[in-house]
Structures are given as structure tokens and as C-alpha cells.
Design an enzyme around this catalytic site. Sequence first.
Site, PDB file in Angstrom:
ATOM      1  N   ARG A   1       0.840  -1.216   0.000  1.00 32.22           N
ATOM      2  CA  ARG A   1       0.000   0.000   0.000  1.00 32.22           C
ATOM      3  C   ARG A   1       0.868   1.255   0.000  1.00 32.22           C
ATOM      4  O   ARG A   1       1.879   1.355   0.688  1.00 32.22           O
ATOM      5  CB  ARG A   1      -0.896   0.020   1.239  1.00 32.22           C
ATOM      6  CG  ARG A   1      -1.611   1.363   1.374  1.00 32.22           C
ATOM      7  CD  ARG A   1      -2.717   1.352   2.388  1.00 32.22           C
ATOM      8  NE  ARG A   1      -2.275   0.951   3.706  1.00 32.22           N
ATOM      9  CZ  ARG A   1      -3.104   0.725   4.713  1.00 32.22           C
ATOM     10  NH1 ARG A   1      -4.404   0.837   4.525  1.00 32.22           N
ATOM     11  NH2 ARG A   1      -2.628   0.363   5.879  1.00 32.22           N
TER      12      ARG A   1
ATOM     13  N   ARG B   1      -0.977  -5.983  14.300  1.00 31.01           N
ATOM     14  CA  ARG B   1      -2.319  -5.452  14.007  1.00 31.01           C
ATOM     15  C   ARG B   1      -3.300  -6.601  13.756  1.00 31.01           C
ATOM     16  O   ARG B   1      -4.443  -6.550  14.178  1.00 31.01           O
ATOM     17  CB  ARG B   1      -2.265  -4.512  12.799  1.00 31.01           C
ATOM     18  CG  ARG B   1      -1.665  -3.158  13.158  1.00 31.01           C
ATOM     19  CD  ARG B   1      -1.234  -2.386  11.924  1.00 31.01           C
ATOM     20  NE  ARG B   1      -2.324  -2.056  11.032  1.00 31.01           N
ATOM     21  CZ  ARG B   1      -2.168  -1.732   9.760  1.00 31.01           C
ATOM     22  NH1 ARG B   1      -0.939  -1.702   9.229  1.00 31.01           N
ATOM     23  NH2 ARG B   1      -3.194  -1.414   9.022  1.00 31.01           N
TER      24      ARG B   1
HETATM   25  P1  AP5 Z   1      -7.295  -0.160   2.363  1.00 30.41           P
HETATM   26  O1  AP5 Z   1      -8.574   0.209   1.690  1.00 30.41           O
HETATM   27  O2  AP5 Z   1      -6.355   0.907   2.745  1.00 30.41           O
HETATM   28  O3  AP5 Z   1      -7.623  -1.117   3.626  1.00 30.41           O
HETATM   29  P2  AP5 Z   1      -8.168  -0.784   5.071  1.00 30.41           P
HETATM   30  O4  AP5 Z   1      -9.114  -1.890   5.435  1.00 30.41           O
HETATM   31  O5  AP5 Z   1      -8.677   0.608   5.138  1.00 30.41           O
HETATM   32  O6  AP5 Z   1      -6.839  -0.972   5.898  1.00 30.41           O
HETATM   33  P3  AP5 Z   1      -6.221  -0.129   7.106  1.00 30.41           P
HETATM   34  O7  AP5 Z   1      -4.788  -0.531   7.214  1.00 30.41           O
HETATM   35  O8  AP5 Z   1      -6.517   1.329   6.935  1.00 30.41           O
HETATM   36  O9  AP5 Z   1      -7.020  -0.696   8.297  1.00 30.41           O
HETATM   37  P4  AP5 Z   1      -6.670  -0.627   9.765  1.00 30.41           P
HETATM   38  O10 AP5 Z   1      -7.997  -0.995  10.300  1.00 30.41           O
HETATM   39  O11 AP5 Z   1      -5.546  -1.452  10.210  1.00 30.41           O
HETATM   40  O12 AP5 Z   1      -6.107   0.861   9.979  1.00 30.41           O
HETATM   41  P5  AP5 Z   1      -6.741   2.165  10.585  1.00 30.41           P
HETATM   42  O13 AP5 Z   1      -6.199   3.303   9.839  1.00 30.41           O
HETATM   43  O14 AP5 Z   1      -8.207   2.015  10.732  1.00 30.41           O
HETATM   44  O15 AP5 Z   1      -6.562  -1.231   1.422  1.00 30.41           O
HETATM   45  C1  AP5 Z   1      -5.279  -1.752   1.754  1.00 30.41           C
HETATM   46  C2  AP5 Z   1      -4.439  -1.926   0.476  1.00 30.41           C
HETATM   47  O16 AP5 Z   1      -5.013  -2.963  -0.327  1.00 30.41           O
HETATM   48  C3  AP5 Z   1      -4.411  -0.673  -0.417  1.00 30.41           C
HETATM   49  O17 AP5 Z   1      -3.138  -0.573  -1.003  1.00 30.41           O
HETATM   50  C4  AP5 Z   1      -5.487  -0.947  -1.488  1.00 30.41           C
HETATM   51  O18 AP5 Z   1      -5.186  -0.290  -2.716  1.00 30.41           O
HETATM   52  C5  AP5 Z   1      -5.399  -2.453  -1.623  1.00 30.41           C
HETATM   53  N1  AP5 Z   1      -6.689  -3.085  -1.911  1.00 30.41           N
HETATM   54  C6  AP5 Z   1      -7.907  -2.746  -1.364  1.00 30.41           C
HETATM   55  N2  AP5 Z   1      -8.870  -3.583  -1.837  1.00 30.41           N
HETATM   56  C7  AP5 Z   1      -8.235  -4.463  -2.672  1.00 30.41           C
HETATM   57  C8  AP5 Z   1      -8.697  -5.581  -3.453  1.00 30.41           C
HETATM   58  N3  AP5 Z   1      -9.987  -5.958  -3.472  1.00 30.41           N
HETATM   59  N4  AP5 Z   1      -7.788  -6.277  -4.174  1.00 30.41           N
HETATM   60  C9  AP5 Z   1      -6.470  -5.907  -4.171  1.00 30.41           C
HETATM   61  N5  AP5 Z   1      -5.977  -4.862  -3.469  1.00 30.41           N
HETATM   62  C10 AP5 Z   1      -6.854  -4.146  -2.716  1.00 30.41           C
HETATM   63  O19 AP5 Z   1      -6.124   2.163  12.077  1.00 30.41           O
HETATM   64  C11 AP5 Z   1      -4.759   2.410  12.304  1.00 30.41           C
HETATM   65  C12 AP5 Z   1      -4.467   2.393  13.806  1.00 30.41           C
HETATM   66  O20 AP5 Z   1      -5.219   3.422  14.472  1.00 30.41           O
HETATM   67  C13 AP5 Z   1      -4.870   1.095  14.543  1.00 30.41           C
HETATM   68  O21 AP5 Z   1      -3.861   0.112  14.454  1.00 30.41           O
HETATM   69  C14 AP5 Z   1      -5.052   1.621  15.985  1.00 30.41           C
HETATM   70  O22 AP5 Z   1      -3.806   1.840  16.616  1.00 30.41           O
HETATM   71  C15 AP5 Z   1      -5.684   2.995  15.754  1.00 30.41           C
HETATM   72  N6  AP5 Z   1      -7.152   2.917  15.708  1.00 30.41           N
HETATM   73  C16 AP5 Z   1      -7.945   3.206  14.636  1.00 30.41           C
HETATM   74  N7  AP5 Z   1      -9.235   3.029  14.964  1.00 30.41           N
HETATM   75  C17 AP5 Z   1      -9.274   2.617  16.247  1.00 30.41           C
HETATM   76  C18 AP5 Z   1     -10.331   2.242  17.124  1.00 30.41           C
HETATM   77  N8  AP5 Z   1     -11.615   2.277  16.730  1.00 30.41           N
HETATM   78  N9  AP5 Z   1     -10.003   1.850  18.386  1.00 30.41           N
HETATM   79  C19 AP5 Z   1      -8.727   1.829  18.803  1.00 30.41           C
HETATM   80  N10 AP5 Z   1      -7.673   2.162  18.012  1.00 30.41           N
HETATM   81  C20 AP5 Z   1      -7.939   2.548  16.749  1.00 30.41           C
HETATM   82 MG    MG Z   2      -8.094   2.346   6.232  1.00 23.18          MG
END
Ligand code: AP5
Ligand code: MG
Length: 217
Positions: free
Chosen positions: A125, A170
Site C-alpha cells: 500500500r 495489528r
Molecule cells: P485499504 O482500503 O487501505 O484497507 P483498510 O481496510 O482501510 O486498511 P487499514 O490498514 O486502513 O485498516 P486498519 O484498520 O488497520 O487501519 P486504521 O487506519 O483504521 O486497502 C489496503 C491496500 O489494499 C491498499 O493498497 C489498497 O489499494 C489495496 N486493496 C484494497 N482492496 C483491494 C482488493 N480488493 N484487491 C487488491 N488490493 C486491494 O487504524 C490504524 C491504527 O489506528 C490502529 O492500528 C489503531 O492503533 C488505531 N485505531 C484506529 N481506529 C481505532 C479504534 N476504533 N479503536 C482503537 N484504536 C484505533
Molecule cells: Mg483504512
Amino acid sequence: MIVVLLGPPGAGKGTQCKRIIEKYKLAHLSSGDILRAERTAGSDLGKEAQGYMDAGDLVPDELIIKMMVAAINKADGGCVLDGFPRTVVQGSELDKALTAEKKKIDAIVSLEIADEVIEKRLTGRRSCPVCGAVYHLQSLKPKVEGFCDKCPDQELVQRADDKPEVVKNRLETYHAQTAAVIGYYASTGHEIFTVSADAEINDITADILSQLDKVTA
Ligand code: AP5
Ligand code: MG
């Protein structure tokens, strides 16, 4: 309309949310994106969240709930929740907050995908630090390698928590603390629409939108 999009890290929540909000004109409320913006702004919340995020651990519930309830209450035209709720406590506090505002969740979509596929997705990504557009080295290439399609001359970056050792934690955190949110919603009578996230991006979008169309009809 309020939509909850559940799924493990890298399932494609952010990618699909961008398409959902375009069609239904909703706000995209990604807890991860909001936390990263707080970090960039150097706020107290951003500083407090930093260590947890860099390690791939969850930020404490009380910080997240306050932040997300405030964002939801501001989104008058409806929203898609991306990455929230991520614990059963967050789920039940969200229900309470929505009830207090005479609102409810209209649809819950759960993206399902195996850990092995996720690892490849996250290490490939790249994203734009200015507009937040998300790309992938193999599956979603920008027009010019390494640069954002929408922001001229803007180089794409790799998220700090997409390093293999942090991705591993994660995923462990997801299975230990977040997967139970699906059970919470099932046990409280919410209907969950399950979608395979190991498919073409456009096919997943079509699957999700066909379900949401039924809710808005
Ligand atoms: P993408 O769409 O970016 O995936 P995503 O599900 O949004 O992944 P994240 O890494 O953002 O999820 P996350 O839940 O770990 O992180 P967040 O920012 O929420 O796609 C990923 C990649 O795959 C991209 O390159 C895309 O192009 C590709 N792709 C997508 N679909 C595809 C397909 N069908 N085929 C092929 N390729 C594809 O959280 C980050 C951190 O914040 C957490 O670790 C935690 O520390 C904190 N945090 C956030 N929310 C909370 C909460 N509610 N409570 C506590 N801590 C929290
Ligand atoms: Mg995301």
C-alpha cells in the site's frame, strides 16, 4: 444513513468507503484517518495515540469513543464508519450515543479476508499524505509511479504501521479484540451483510452498493 464497515486491517475498508460516500453523499469517518490527522496537527490526542498506533495496538476506548461520537454528531447528512467500533465496548457505547440522538445504524457490512492476503496488501500500500488517496504497488497503481493522481508532484508514502512486524501485531490485535464486534452486533439483533473482500475492487463495491441500495429504497 449510518453505515458501519467492519473488517480486518487491509481488508479494503478505506478503498470501499470512498466509493460508498461518493454514491450516497455521506461523510467518511475513518478513526485511523482522524487519529493520523490529530498526529500531524500535534494535538494532545495525536500525541497520546502515537505509541499505540506505531506498535499496532488499539488506542484506549475512552479516547476513541469521545472522538468518534463527536464526529458522528457533526455529520448531519449521515456517515460511513470505517475502523470503528473496534471493541465490544466501543460498539455498545456507539449504540448508546446513537439512541440518545434518536439515530440508528442502517447497515453493517463485514469484509472477510484471510490473513495471508492482508499481509501482501498492506506491504504494497502507498498513500497520498495530502488527499489521503490510497494506491497499491500491484493492484491499484497510480498513473505516474510513486506520485498521486490527484495532487500534482505529490510523492506517495508508506504508512509507518505497514511494516511487516507491525502488520503482524495489528492482525493479532484484530483477532483478539475486534473480531468479537461481529458477535456483538449479531447478539444485539443487528443484521450483518458479509462480503468476501478477496475479490476485484469493483466487484466488492458492486456487492456492497447492491445491499445498501435496498436500505435506501
Ligand atoms: P485499504 O482500503 O487501505 O484497507 P483498510 O481496510 O482501510 O486498511 P487499514 O490498514 O486502513 O485498516 P486498519 O484498520 O488497520 O487501519 P486504521 O487506519 O483504521 O486497502 C489496503 C491496500 O489494499 C491498499 O493498497 C489498497 O489499494 C489495496 N486493496 C484494497 N482492496 C483491494 C482488493 N480488493 N484487491 C487488491 N488490493 C486491494 O487504524 C490504524 C491504527 O489506528 C490502529 O492500528 C489503531 O492503533 C488505531 N485505531 C484506529 N481506529 C481505532 C479504534 N476504533 N479503536 C482503537 N484504536 C484505533
Ligand atoms: Mg483504512
